[in-house]
Scaffold this active site. Structure first.
Site, PDB file in Angstrom:
ATOM      1  N   SER A   1       0.842  -1.195   0.000  1.00  0.00           N
ATOM      2  CA  SER A   1       0.000   0.000   0.000  1.00  0.00           C
ATOM      3  C   SER A   1       0.879   1.248   0.000  1.00  0.00           C
ATOM      4  CB  SER A   1      -0.930  -0.030   1.210  1.00  0.00           C
ATOM      5  OG  SER A   1      -1.937   0.956   1.092  1.00  0.00           O
ATOM      6  N   ASN A   2       0.317   2.375   0.350  1.00  0.00           N
ATOM      7  CA  ASN A   2       1.060   3.641   0.405  1.00  0.00           C
ATOM      8  C   ASN A   2       0.467   4.499   1.515  1.00  0.00           C
ATOM      9  OD1 ASN A   2      -1.062   5.504  -0.729  1.00  0.00           O
ATOM     10  ND2 ASN A   2      -0.943   4.016  -2.385  1.00  0.00           N
ATOM     11  N   PRO A   3       1.146   5.608   1.881  1.00  0.00           N
ATOM     12  CA  PRO A   3       0.715   6.362   3.067  1.00  0.00           C
ATOM     13  C   PRO A   3      -0.440   7.344   2.861  1.00  0.00           C
ATOM     14  CG  PRO A   3       3.000   6.878   2.446  1.00  0.00           C
ATOM     15  CD  PRO A   3       2.396   6.146   1.319  1.00  0.00           C
TER      16      PRO A   3
END
Ligand code: C5P
Length: 219
Positions: free
Chosen positions: A29-31
């Site tokens: 995923s990513n932030p």
């Protein structure tokens, strides 16, 4: 009192990250916090638009007066968005869609092995590009998160994805972008205009974006 200047507009917004699962307990995923997209959805609602928000996993409460469709993966987000596309008159694609997903997804938790592991990834479909290929009279807004040569790359994306507007964020600036409450963006328009906005709360950025959506929507 906010003027209801977007009354009659059917707006589809995406927000948040996607999760690309490897097994039931692990994902890529990513932030992304989802805040920029949620701010757009809330601002549009306050201005009288009918809003559907397709949201990846975020810690944010569902905004009142907005239909929220929760998804996890890029493929789920694609389904949810394409399913609403014929309804929509404008789309603001603020989600940070993962570019890749694992080629193999295990139904059971993968045991840990004390050795190097190679992960094979498949490219995810570019949802916004698909929307651009079937644009009709809709207003399309994308986001671009860039380092270094951002302006040229964002401009290239604006044209390649057939957008009206792309919102350029800088990844590597303190206090803005991913996870922050404020943003400092450059708006690149289809007609060649380039608007550099000062740092401001995401809600204000949202209103500036919606001013332009309104302009394109009204033709
Ligand atoms: O090409 P890039 O990922 O930088 O483009 C960013 C824009 O495209 C964002 O608006 C994002 O929501 C959208 N996007 C998408 N599907 C993808 C990747 C990005 O719709 N698979």
């Amino acid at each position: 009192l906010t003027p209801k200047d977007l009354k009659g507009l059917k707006l589809l917004v995406s927000a948040g990250p996607t999760r690309e699962y490897l097994d039931p307990v692990r994902y890529l995923s990513n932030p992304s916090s989802g805040r920029m997209g949620y701010a757009v959805a809330e601002a549009a609602r306050d201005r009288g638009a009918e809003v559907v928000l397709v949201s990846g996993p975020t810690a944010l409460p569902a905004p009142w007066g907005v239909e929220v469709v929760r998804v996890e993966s890029a493929l789920e987000m694609r389904e949810a968005i394409l399913g609403r596309y014929s309804w929509a008159q404008a789309v603001v694609m603020a989600a940070a869609v993962a570019d890749y997903r694992p080629a193999e997804v295990s139904r059971e938790k993968e045991p840990k092995v004390a050795a190097e592991k190679v992960l094979r990834l498949l490219p995810n479909p570019d949802i916004l590009k698909e929307l651009g290929e079937n644009k009709g009279s809709r207003v399309l807004v994308g986001f671009a998160m860039e380092t270094g040569e951002g302006l040229a790359r964002a401009k290239e994306k604006l044209l390649r994805k057939n957008l009206d507007l792309i919102v350029l964020n800088w990844v590597n600036r303190e206090g803005v972008g991913f996870g922050s409450f404020e943003n400092e963006v450059v708006l690149l328009l289809r007609d060649g205009r380039v608007l550099e906005l000062p740092r401001m709360p995401k809600r204000q950025v949202a209103d500036r974006i919606l001013d332009l959506v309104k302009e394109f929507w009204k033709g």
